[in-house]
Design a protein around this motif. Structure first.
Motif, PDB file in Angstrom:
ATOM      1  N   ARG A   1     -11.138  27.783 -11.167  1.00  0.00           N
ATOM      2  CA  ARG A   1     -11.090  28.461 -12.464  1.00  0.00           C
ATOM      3  C   ARG A   1     -10.253  29.750 -12.332  1.00  0.00           C
ATOM      4  O   ARG A   1     -10.053  30.362 -13.255  1.00  0.00           O
ATOM      5  N   ILE A   2     -10.256  30.313 -11.176  1.00  0.00           N
ATOM      6  CA  ILE A   2      -9.741  31.517 -10.802  1.00  0.00           C
ATOM      7  C   ILE A   2      -8.153  31.579 -10.206  1.00  0.00           C
ATOM      8  O   ILE A   2      -7.746  32.564 -10.028  1.00  0.00           O
ATOM      9  N   ALA A   3      -7.947  30.206  -9.629  1.00  0.00           N
ATOM     10  CA  ALA A   3      -6.683  30.251  -9.059  1.00  0.00           C
ATOM     11  C   ALA A   3      -5.457  30.702  -9.800  1.00  0.00           C
ATOM     12  O   ALA A   3      -5.283  30.440 -11.065  1.00  0.00           O
ATOM     13  N   GLY A   4      -4.573  31.452  -9.007  1.00  0.00           N
ATOM     14  CA  GLY A   4      -3.505  31.968  -9.770  1.00  0.00           C
ATOM     15  C   GLY A   4      -3.426  33.202 -10.632  1.00  0.00           C
ATOM     16  O   GLY A   4      -2.588  33.725 -11.139  1.00  0.00           O
ATOM     17  N   TYR A   5      -4.638  33.765 -10.698  1.00  0.00           N
ATOM     18  CA  TYR A   5      -5.027  34.973 -11.422  1.00  0.00           C
ATOM     19  C   TYR A   5      -4.830  36.181 -10.399  1.00  0.00           C
ATOM     20  O   TYR A   5      -5.579  36.344  -9.447  1.00  0.00           O
ATOM     21  N   THR A   6      -4.019  37.227 -10.614  1.00  0.00           N
ATOM     22  CA  THR A   6      -3.805  38.329  -9.760  1.00  0.00           C
ATOM     23  C   THR A   6      -4.900  39.196  -9.505  1.00  0.00           C
ATOM     24  O   THR A   6      -5.289  39.589  -8.268  1.00  0.00           O
ATOM     25  N   LEU A   7      -5.982  39.452 -10.679  1.00  0.00           N
ATOM     26  CA  LEU A   7      -6.999  40.116 -10.440  1.00  0.00           C
ATOM     27  C   LEU A   7      -7.906  39.486  -9.437  1.00  0.00           C
ATOM     28  O   LEU A   7      -8.705  39.767  -8.537  1.00  0.00           O
ATOM     29  N   ALA A   8      -8.136  38.094  -9.597  1.00  0.00           N
ATOM     30  CA  ALA A   8      -8.965  37.185  -8.794  1.00  0.00           C
ATOM     31  C   ALA A   8      -8.456  37.535  -7.240  1.00  0.00           C
ATOM     32  O   ALA A   8      -9.348  37.522  -6.521  1.00  0.00           O
ATOM     33  N   ASP A   9      -7.371  37.068  -7.354  1.00  0.00           N
ATOM     34  CA  ASP A   9      -6.731  37.309  -6.001  1.00  0.00           C
ATOM     35  C   ASP A   9      -6.962  38.560  -5.308  1.00  0.00           C
ATOM     36  O   ASP A   9      -7.241  38.397  -3.886  1.00  0.00           O
ATOM     37  N   SER A  10      -6.878  39.638  -6.059  1.00  0.00           N
ATOM     38  CA  SER A  10      -7.148  41.006  -5.317  1.00  0.00           C
ATOM     39  C   SER A  10      -8.644  41.031  -4.980  1.00  0.00           C
ATOM     40  O   SER A  10      -8.859  41.972  -4.117  1.00  0.00           O
ATOM     41  N   ILE A  11      -9.415  40.531  -5.716  1.00  0.00           N
ATOM     42  CA  ILE A  11     -10.981  40.641  -5.435  1.00  0.00           C
ATOM     43  C   ILE A  11     -11.538  39.627  -4.388  1.00  0.00           C
ATOM     44  O   ILE A  11     -12.142  40.165  -3.413  1.00  0.00           O
ATOM     45  N   THR A  12     -10.855  38.477  -4.208  1.00  0.00           N
ATOM     46  CA  THR A  12     -11.219  37.486  -3.446  1.00  0.00           C
ATOM     47  C   THR A  12     -10.507  37.772  -2.043  1.00  0.00           C
ATOM     48  O   THR A  12     -10.812  37.221  -1.075  1.00  0.00           O
ATOM     49  N   GLY A  13      -9.327  38.520  -2.138  1.00  0.00           N
ATOM     50  CA  GLY A  13      -8.626  38.697  -0.758  1.00  0.00           C
ATOM     51  C   GLY A  13      -9.047  39.715   0.115  1.00  0.00           C
ATOM     52  O   GLY A  13      -8.149  39.971   1.307  1.00  0.00           O
ATOM     53  N   ALA A  14      -9.961  40.339  -0.593  1.00  0.00           N
ATOM     54  CA  ALA A  14     -10.188  41.737   0.418  1.00  0.00           C
ATOM     55  C   ALA A  14     -11.058  41.330   1.636  1.00  0.00           C
ATOM     56  O   ALA A  14     -10.785  42.083   2.671  1.00  0.00           O
ATOM     57  N   GLY A  15     -11.577  40.331   1.831  1.00  0.00           N
ATOM     58  CA  GLY A  15     -12.278  39.867   3.217  1.00  0.00           C
ATOM     59  C   GLY A  15     -13.278  40.326   3.342  1.00  0.00           C
ATOM     60  O   GLY A  15     -14.050  39.761   4.576  1.00  0.00           O
ATOM     61  N   GLN A  16     -14.054  41.445   2.964  1.00  0.00           N
ATOM     62  CA  GLN A  16     -15.375  41.810   2.943  1.00  0.00           C
ATOM     63  C   GLN A  16     -16.621  41.305   1.910  1.00  0.00           C
ATOM     64  O   GLN A  16     -16.079  40.970   0.953  1.00  0.00           O
ATOM     65  N   GLY A  17     -17.552  40.894   2.481  1.00  0.00           N
ATOM     66  CA  GLY A  17     -18.541  40.334   1.463  1.00  0.00           C
ATOM     67  C   GLY A  17     -19.764  39.504   2.270  1.00  0.00           C
ATOM     68  O   GLY A  17     -19.847  39.682   3.576  1.00  0.00           O
ATOM     69  N   ILE A  18     -20.281  38.694   1.613  1.00  0.00           N
ATOM     70  CA  ILE A  18     -21.358  37.851   2.383  1.00  0.00           C
ATOM     71  C   ILE A  18     -21.537  36.513   1.279  1.00  0.00           C
ATOM     72  O   ILE A  18     -20.823  36.275   0.378  1.00  0.00           O
ATOM     73  N   HIS A  19     -21.791  35.558   1.981  1.00  0.00           N
ATOM     74  CA  HIS A  19     -21.764  34.063   1.965  1.00  0.00           C
ATOM     75  C   HIS A  19     -23.339  33.661   1.994  1.00  0.00           C
ATOM     76  O   HIS A  19     -24.162  33.634   2.780  1.00  0.00           O
ATOM     77  N   PHE A  20     -23.444  32.811   0.894  1.00  0.00           N
ATOM     78  CA  PHE A  20     -24.878  32.290   0.506  1.00  0.00           C
ATOM     79  C   PHE A  20     -24.910  30.599   0.350  1.00  0.00           C
ATOM     80  O   PHE A  20     -23.862  30.145   0.158  1.00  0.00           O
ATOM     81  N   GLY A  21     -25.973  30.086   1.181  1.00  0.00           N
ATOM     82  CA  GLY A  21     -26.116  28.702   0.845  1.00  0.00           C
ATOM     83  C   GLY A  21     -25.380  27.722   2.197  1.00  0.00           C
ATOM     84  O   GLY A  21     -25.603  26.477   2.169  1.00  0.00           O
ATOM     85  N   GLY A  22     -25.080  28.425   3.106  1.00  0.00           N
ATOM     86  CA  GLY A  22     -24.366  27.732   4.278  1.00  0.00           C
ATOM     87  C   GLY A  22     -23.157  27.022   3.922  1.00  0.00           C
ATOM     88  O   GLY A  22     -22.351  27.431   2.854  1.00  0.00           O
TER      89      GLY A  22
END
Length: 283
Positions: A205-226
């Protein structure tokens, strides 16, 4: 002689009240650069985000894996910072958060426009000018952070559901998307932070949106659920291939391979209970 320090242990069902009462957490609250968000699974020590180096922080996982709990805990920790302001961009208030002058809920595009075009834009201009002055003084990045922290409180923009935000910005007539894209691109180092949750089943649902790309592309974060192999936004190459498809209990966050030397791999996030209610938890 002095008594040996007790070996830290993670409580069996860790919750926010017990976590916040710990002296190490109180000490982190008092430090403008530290945001305590959980226990390191390997040694039970307190794990904090470094606010002098983090800017965009992505919280990923499948539904009901602990993302919103983590966002709530981060917001509650942030409220202990002097002059802190929390802007929750969400359809409704996440659990456990108090209604106060420091916390505002933004649940539609109109409200977001009002906020972006007035107080946030003004605040950003002031901070940028202050930062430019400090940059002339030949200071180290940490020193600039400390000096800015003396002048300004941190602003945390916390997006509870990134696809939902992208959805409400469709047909955006006010240019909020541009403001947020600009913030994501140039906002680092102004004591403004962007936290965003993303359920991996919604990533199309967020593929191709510049705003989403800049937020998801930062590389810093945390992942839940394995099942880290499904996470294409962060680097989990340090996890053995055989373990990348294993599920993880809710509330256990896995940290990506960091550019700095932080070596914690998993953190245990204390549960945030809804005020006056118990047992009901959100993903």
């Amino acid at each position: 002689g002095p008594t040996a320090r007790k070996v830290p242990q993670i409580p069996e069902n860790p919750d926010r009240a017990g976590f916040q009462a710990l002296p190490e957490v109180q000490k982190a609250f008092a430090d403008p650069a530290l945001l305590p968000v959980g226990y390191r699974e390997d040694n039970a020590e307190i794990y904090s985000l470094n606010l002098s180096s983090v800017f965009i922080y992505l919280i990923t996982g499948m539904a009901k894996s602990g993302k919103t709990s983590f966002l709530s805990l981060a917001a509650l920790s942030a409220l202990h910072k002097e002059k802190a302001r929390i802007v929750l961009i969400a359809p409704d208030m996440p659990p456990g958060l108090p209604v106060s002058d420091a916390v505002s809920l933004v649940s539609d595009a109109e409200h977001l426009y009002e906020l972006c075009s007035t107080s946030l834009a003004d605040e950003f201009v002031k901070r940028r000018a202050a930062r430019q002055e400090l940059e002339k003084e030949d200071l180290l990045p940490e020193e600039i952070f400390t000096r800015l922290s003396d002048q300004y409180g941190p602003i945390f923009m916390m997006i509870d559901d990134l696809p939902w935000l992208i959805g409400i910005l469709k047909g955006d007539e006010h240019g909020i998307t541009g403001f947020l894209e600009n913030l994501a691109l140039r906002g680092e180092g102004h004591l403004v932070y962007l936290f965003a949750c993303l359920s991996l089943e919604d990533k199309a649902r967020i593929a191709g949106y510049t705003l989403a790309d800049s937020i998801t592309g930062a590389g810093q974060g945390i992942h839940f659920g394995g099942n880290t192999s499904q996470n294409t936004y962060m680097n989990f190459s340090h996890i053995p291939f055989t373990e990348q498809n294993k599920a993880e209990k809710p509330g256990i966050g896995q940290l990506p391979k960091a550019a700095d030397s932080e070596d914690a791999l998993k953190i245990v996030v204390p549960a945030v209970r809804k005020a006056g209610r118990s047992g009901k938890k959100r993903g």
